[in-house]
Design an enzyme around this catalytic site. Structure first.
Site, PDB file in Angstrom:
ATOM      1  N   ARG A  34     101.065  14.180  29.350  1.00  0.00           N
ATOM      2  CA  ARG A  34     100.420  12.886  29.066  1.00  0.00           C
ATOM      3  C   ARG A  34     101.034  12.203  27.849  1.00  0.00           C
ATOM      4  NH1 ARG A  34      94.322  14.752  30.458  1.00  0.00           N
ATOM      5  NH2 ARG A  34      94.355  14.104  32.632  1.00  0.00           N
ATOM      6  N   LYS A 196      86.257  19.366  48.295  1.00  0.00           N
ATOM      7  CA  LYS A 196      84.955  18.726  48.500  1.00  0.00           C
ATOM      8  C   LYS A 196      85.064  17.444  49.306  1.00  0.00           C
ATOM      9  CE  LYS A 196      81.450  19.092  45.686  1.00  0.00           C
ATOM     10  NZ  LYS A 196      80.636  18.637  44.551  1.00  0.00           N
ATOM     11  N   GLY A 352      92.699  14.493  41.864  1.00  0.00           N
ATOM     12  CA  GLY A 352      92.208  15.859  42.073  1.00  0.00           C
ATOM     13  C   GLY A 352      93.257  16.887  41.695  1.00  0.00           C
ATOM     14  N   GLY A 375      90.589  10.839  38.391  1.00  0.00           N
ATOM     15  CA  GLY A 375      89.406  10.047  38.763  1.00  0.00           C
ATOM     16  C   GLY A 375      89.724   8.575  38.925  1.00  0.00           C
TER      17      GLY A 375
HETATM   18  P1  AMP Z   1      90.196  18.857  45.030  1.00  0.00           P
HETATM   19  O1  AMP Z   1      89.947  18.962  43.542  1.00  0.00           O
HETATM   20  O2  AMP Z   1      89.067  18.287  45.800  1.00  0.00           O
HETATM   21  O3  AMP Z   1      91.540  18.229  45.320  1.00  0.00           O
HETATM   22  O4  AMP Z   1      90.254  20.367  45.568  1.00  0.00           O
HETATM   23  C1  AMP Z   1      91.263  21.253  45.188  1.00  0.00           C
HETATM   24  C2  AMP Z   1      90.835  22.657  45.504  1.00  0.00           C
HETATM   25  O5  AMP Z   1      90.547  22.765  46.871  1.00  0.00           O
HETATM   26  C3  AMP Z   1      91.912  23.676  45.217  1.00  0.00           C
HETATM   27  O6  AMP Z   1      91.568  24.445  44.103  1.00  0.00           O
HETATM   28  C4  AMP Z   1      91.955  24.513  46.493  1.00  0.00           C
HETATM   29  O7  AMP Z   1      91.944  25.898  46.232  1.00  0.00           O
HETATM   30  C5  AMP Z   1      90.696  24.111  47.213  1.00  0.00           C
HETATM   31  N1  AMP Z   1      90.795  24.271  48.671  1.00  0.00           N
HETATM   32  C6  AMP Z   1      91.751  23.776  49.469  1.00  0.00           C
HETATM   33  N2  AMP Z   1      91.559  24.166  50.750  1.00  0.00           N
HETATM   34  C7  AMP Z   1      90.449  24.907  50.753  1.00  0.00           C
HETATM   35  C8  AMP Z   1      89.742  25.624  51.787  1.00  0.00           C
HETATM   36  N3  AMP Z   1      90.166  25.591  53.043  1.00  0.00           N
HETATM   37  N4  AMP Z   1      88.631  26.284  51.436  1.00  0.00           N
HETATM   38  C9  AMP Z   1      88.219  26.314  50.149  1.00  0.00           C
HETATM   39  N5  AMP Z   1      88.832  25.662  49.138  1.00  0.00           N
HETATM   40  C10 AMP Z   1      89.940  24.975  49.434  1.00  0.00           C
END
Ligand code: AMP
Length: 394
Positions: A34, A196, A352, A375
């Site tokens: 950053r 999520k 993310g 975000g």
């Molecule tokens: P996000 O912050 O929403 O981009 O989510 C990222 C996280 O999603 C990472 O730490 C991954 O380990 C998790 N992730 C990706 N695919 C899966 C899955 N099929 N089941 C559980 N967690 C997941």
């Protein structure tokens, strides 16, 4: 509304940067990405004959605290800039003004953590006015906080009606997002993954009729599988989101957007790197098993979709890439992104965990743009107006 539109020679540029960097136990900078991304703005201002007063937040302090002091990053910043950096022990009041008002052209100062004052996050106008006394012009280069209506990111702009601009980083972020969201080269593909679904549904709803193809991977794919009537075993699902996922699928049909869901999945019998792994069709996952990565057939289709696209937005990993056995899908998509970028497609990665994922693949330099704002980028993609951007344009 860029630095080149401002008269900067001999003036004090008050620059909101995002120096919210991770520090180790010895309070040394662990990852200076950053800080480095703010250097072009600082250097442009210095070369144009201005002095530069930097302000930022660091962490989530509750009041002033040694732990969250920005003084810990001064020597690192000096190393990157190659000149001394003056430090003010507060961001407002006499200690700040003593430093900022005595700054000579070509000199740089850093003010203490903005969030030592609760007024920063409250967007307090009086506090914003006090901050404004530290500069003759205002530059916002903090994309990471552009979605916040804070004193230093948005409210302060009112005090510089004729003398405000986007910094180089913010300018780059906005232009990258515009390449994807307004008049992109077609076909346009959005790859949305991660854990999520609830945090990404608004983006999917906003983008589904704007893209040609929407690829859904990661944990969130199983909520969509459920919406289609599939069996997903113990995979991650958000049952209260199934209805909205179904509506996205319907909207896609109406707008002729192709939805790509993973046909098969690499599944595990527990959420662990040491679990047993087996491939199942994503809508026929056995009880007790969970999908943790896209499977080989899905991988092939996803790569094909990437190579057929001219503009690609990637947000969120395809699986639990932190486990080696579940990293193939994410790495394969990242590699495909590298290939199409080489052939002239525009590829934007951000939001993310995508930045962590592209860094883990070692391919961050092989895509067109990696966004610094998690975000902020997500809110932009949701179609929201970001206060930090609006304040400069206003
Ligand atoms: P996000 O912050 O929403 O981009 O989510 C990222 C996280 O999603 C990472 O730490 C991954 O380990 C998790 N992730 C990706 N695919 C899966 C899955 N099929 N089941 C559980 N967690 C997941």
């Amino acid at each position: 509304m860029t630095i080149s539109d401002l008269n900067i020679k001999g003036r004090r540029a008050l620059v909101r940067v995002d120096f919210n960097v991770p520090l180790d136990g010895a309070r040394k900078v662990q990852d200076d990405t950053r800080i480095r991304r703010a250097l072009p703005t600082i250097k442009t201002l210095l070369e144009g004959g201005a002095s530069v007063v930097l302000m930022s937040h660091l962490g989530r302090p509750k009041g002033a605290s040694e732990q969250f002091s920005l003084k810990h990053i001064v020597s690192h910043l000096e190393g990157l800039l190659g000149i001394p950096v003056k430090f003010a022990s507060d961001c407002v009041g006499d200690s700040a003004l003593d430093v900022s008002q005595n700054l000579q052209p070509g000199e740089v100062a850093l003010l203490e953590n903005l969030r030592f004052h609760p007024e920063e996050k409250d967007g307090d106008e009086f506090f914003a006015g006090q901050l404004a006394e530290n500069g003759d012009l205002y530059v916002n280069d903090a994309f990471g906080t552009a979605h916040r209506n804070h004193a230093s990111t948005a409210v302060i702009a009112r005090f510089f009606p004729e003398d405000k601009a986007f910094g180089k980083l913010l300018e780059g972020e906005i232009s990258a997002l515009k390449k994807v969201m307004s008049k992109p080269a077609k076909p346009l593909l959005a790859i949305i993954g991660g854990a999520k679904v609830s945090s990404k549904l608004t983006i999917l709803e906003n983008m589904v009729d704007k893209v040609d193809k929407l690829m859904i991977g990661g944990g969130m794919a199983y909520t969509f599988m459920l919406a289609k009537g599939g069996k997903v075993g113990s995979s991650l699902v958000e049952t209260e989101m199934v209805e909205r996922a179904g509506i996205v699928l319907e909207k896609a049909k109406r707008s002729s957007t192709e939805i790509l869901l993973p046909e098969d999945s690499i599944c595990a019998d527990s959420f662990s790197a040491e679990a047993n792994f087996e491939v199942f069709n994503s809508d026929e996952i056995k009880e007790g098993w969970m999908g943790l990565d896209i499977g080989p057939k899905a991988c092939e289709k996803f790569i094909k979709a990437v190579t057929e696209s001219q503009t690609i937005l990637w947000n969120g990993p395809m699986g639990v890439f932190e486990f080696e056995a579940c990293s193939k899908g994410t790495f394969a998509v990242a590699n495909a992104l590298k290939e199409v970028t080489e052939k002239g497609a525009y590829t934007l990665v951000g939001g993310g965990d995508s930045v962590a994922a592209i860094n883990a693949c070692g391919l961050a330099d092989d895509v067109s743009y990696v966004s610094t704002g998690g975000g902020a980028m997500l809110e932009y993609l949701e179609g929201k107006t970001l206060p930090g951007i609006a304040a400069i344009l206003d």
